[in-house]
Design an enzyme around this catalytic site. Sequence first.
Site, PDB file in Angstrom:
ATOM      1  N   HIS A 188       0.989  -1.187  -0.050  1.00  0.00           N
ATOM      2  CA  HIS A 188      -0.024  -0.018   0.017  1.00  0.00           C
ATOM      3  C   HIS A 188       0.801   1.195   0.102  1.00  0.00           C
ATOM      4  O   HIS A 188       1.569   1.460   1.004  1.00  0.00           O
ATOM      5  CB  HIS A 188      -0.953  -0.097   1.399  1.00  0.00           C
ATOM      6  N   GLU A 200       1.018  -4.209  11.316  1.00  0.00           N
ATOM      7  CA  GLU A 200       0.647  -2.704  11.210  1.00  0.00           C
ATOM      8  C   GLU A 200       1.204  -1.887  12.053  1.00  0.00           C
ATOM      9  O   GLU A 200       1.241  -1.829  13.237  1.00  0.00           O
ATOM     10  CB  GLU A 200      -0.828  -2.709  11.556  1.00  0.00           C
TER      11      GLU A 200
END
Length: 787
Positions: free
Chosen positions: A350, A517
């Site tokens: 991403h 994350e």
Amino acid sequence: MNSNNNYNNDSSSEDDLQVYETLTKIAPANELLPRKLTIDIDVKSLYPLKPLPQFCKTYTTFFEESSQRECLIPDIQVSDENRTLLDYYEENKQNLVYKRFDQLDLGKRTSNDRTYFASLLANFKRTQPRVFFRGEALFDQKLTPCSSEQIQFDSNFESGNLFCAFKKAENIYDLVIQNDINTRGNTQWFFFSVTGAQAGQTIQFNILNHLKTGSLFNEGLQPAVYSVKENQLVGTEWCRDGFNISYFKSIFMKEYPLSLKKKYYQLRFHYTFKHEGDKVYFAHSYPYTYTNLLEFLNTQLEDQERNQYLSRKVLCTTLGGNTCEVLTITSNSLQKRAFRKGVVFLARQHPGEPQGSYVMQGIIEFLTSNNPQAEYLRQNCIFKIFPMMNSDGVVNGNYRCGLEGSDLNRRWKKPNKYLHPSVYYAKKYVKGFSKERQILLVVDLHGHSRKQSSFVYGCAYSSQVKTIERVFALLMSKVNPFMDYSSCTFRVESAKDKTARIQLWRELKINWVYTYECSFYGQQKKHYQIKDYLNCGVSICNALSQIVKDTTKEFTNQANQPDIQQQMLEELGKMPQTDDQDIGSDSSQSEAELSDDELVQLFQPKTYSIKQKNLSKQQETNNKKKIQQPNGNQKSTIASQKASILQESPTKNQEQRPPMSSQKPKNPLYRIQAPQRNRQLDQVKQVEPPLMVDKSVQTDDWIYRQWLIQMGKLKKQQEFQSITPTRNIYKSSSQSVTRFIVKNSTLKNDRGRVDSISLMASGLQNKLISSSQQRQMMRYSGSNFMS
Ligand SMILES: [Zn+2]
């Protein structure tokens, strides 16, 4: 004559001796850097980019955390009126002060380049085709002229993505961020610069079109800010700044799907400029560009201490022409090499999550350092690192997608070789690696925009039973002060079935495949700094070294040490049952992506390979022969186009291909696939070489075809093809000459005949050398040329 010759010979040998003596006195040349160790900085973008300042020379000089900011959610009455951003543009045309593509003359670009912009604001093309479609200008009106002391925006730099800006009132600006290219939205990341503000001037920025319904901006997150003047004066680098920050539902409807009347979300923040004539950058988080990565890798590869453990390979070329790297880190001693465990790290699937790159940089810096733990890991593991999976997205300022407009982390089940090359080749590479040795750990690095702290998503069949899948996550959280185990979840969600995590977990059948994350914010309402992200990377390595020590006990006589995995399992058993609810998931499938049909329309001219074109032409003619069915005909063509673009790879043709000869050449560099019997050469002439397909093969194929055409032997060639279904074509090339050798192996009377052709130069500008030269060369190579 003879004596003269002798004299000359003597003199030349004397000269040689002198030259030799001189040469031996000169110090030897410096050893050249091995080729594999250099990375040329060559970032390819869809539009011209300006250079950015050298951000982050060090990672230590940061502002101390400012006191907690109040978050005021303004009392804005969300009206029910169905206004879109397009309505806003119409009403505020005269206030437009910035548009990103103003200076960009798309007319000069090839239609293939323009394809990427096709749906820049895809939703608008239906209502107003002139807004921006395939190179058409977005706004016809000119910008409001700016005087030098007025605020000026810019985003024409790497990872920048401000699409346009409007002056709403004095000191208030409305901003629209650019859709991820070839999607209808995915707008969350932002990065732009502002110049022309007065010292002490406070400006309110309103970003009108955010995608997500919630944001950490309401919990205290501030925008990342970099002031060029401040950096020059006191060395301040990226910091968090801005006040009166709020994130709330916008009054504008998302254009897609319009029927649902969903609203955008708006970020509002204020910033007081400190210096006259300053340039200030604003971003969602500390940017980490593709150039930053290449520069970092170059410093690593030029470092004599580090480069002995690090090697680099180009995994593939992306759609935008950038490279996707794969790094290998391991000890260069051969000791215990066969027993080393495999470890895989991935980052930047991403593009709008730069945290992943900082964590990755921490990992790479640690693993190539002289730290004894790093040395231990290098001796016991082989690391395969994919530092930037989506370099195109990073360069072009996307938040979530690649150039083809899809989320790469939803393409791991069946990646398309042409549309998702980095995923396709990375998956292939990792699977190959797993056949070579046991893979212990896979970590895919991401940034999270809605939760604080750092945590992992793991895979487990049951969220109730505490199993081995959780062990490494718990261990990581113990050695990492920035990681929160209670935020970790272990599930195999059907919505995330196509992610790297779940697909690699399924296919490699290993326990520890994690999505790691890192928050855009920080933890306990304290912002993460860049060094904190780097330390997260180091902590992953620390945890790994403990586990590796555990798993290699049988080799190191340490069997009496306590089993750390057992310890972790026991500890997990004592923990209270949690529901593993993933609140505020950051990775729901976006509705902003184009449908497969739309994608096919966009990419049709590029991915459409010649073979498939011929195949569909053949289908067309077959259909015509049967019955005239225009509709069915069209459908089948579109269907075959779609299949050709969306399928994993065009395997159909491979199946039909006649088997290769068993006769193998001694040193083949390339093997060109034997053409199909039904190839129509006169059609081939009209077809331009495709740009996106496997370049080496296609280029060779193209040159080969040019050769056939040039030789004027089309009929002969058709005949040749029809009677020699099995043949091998080999390519050998030097700097200036490319030679094709065709070996016949099936025809009785032709068996062993070798035809060859030599082409000057390389690439698509090949020029055939004259026939007399050819003859010379043929004579030289002693082969028969096809007559
Ligand atoms: Zn992500």
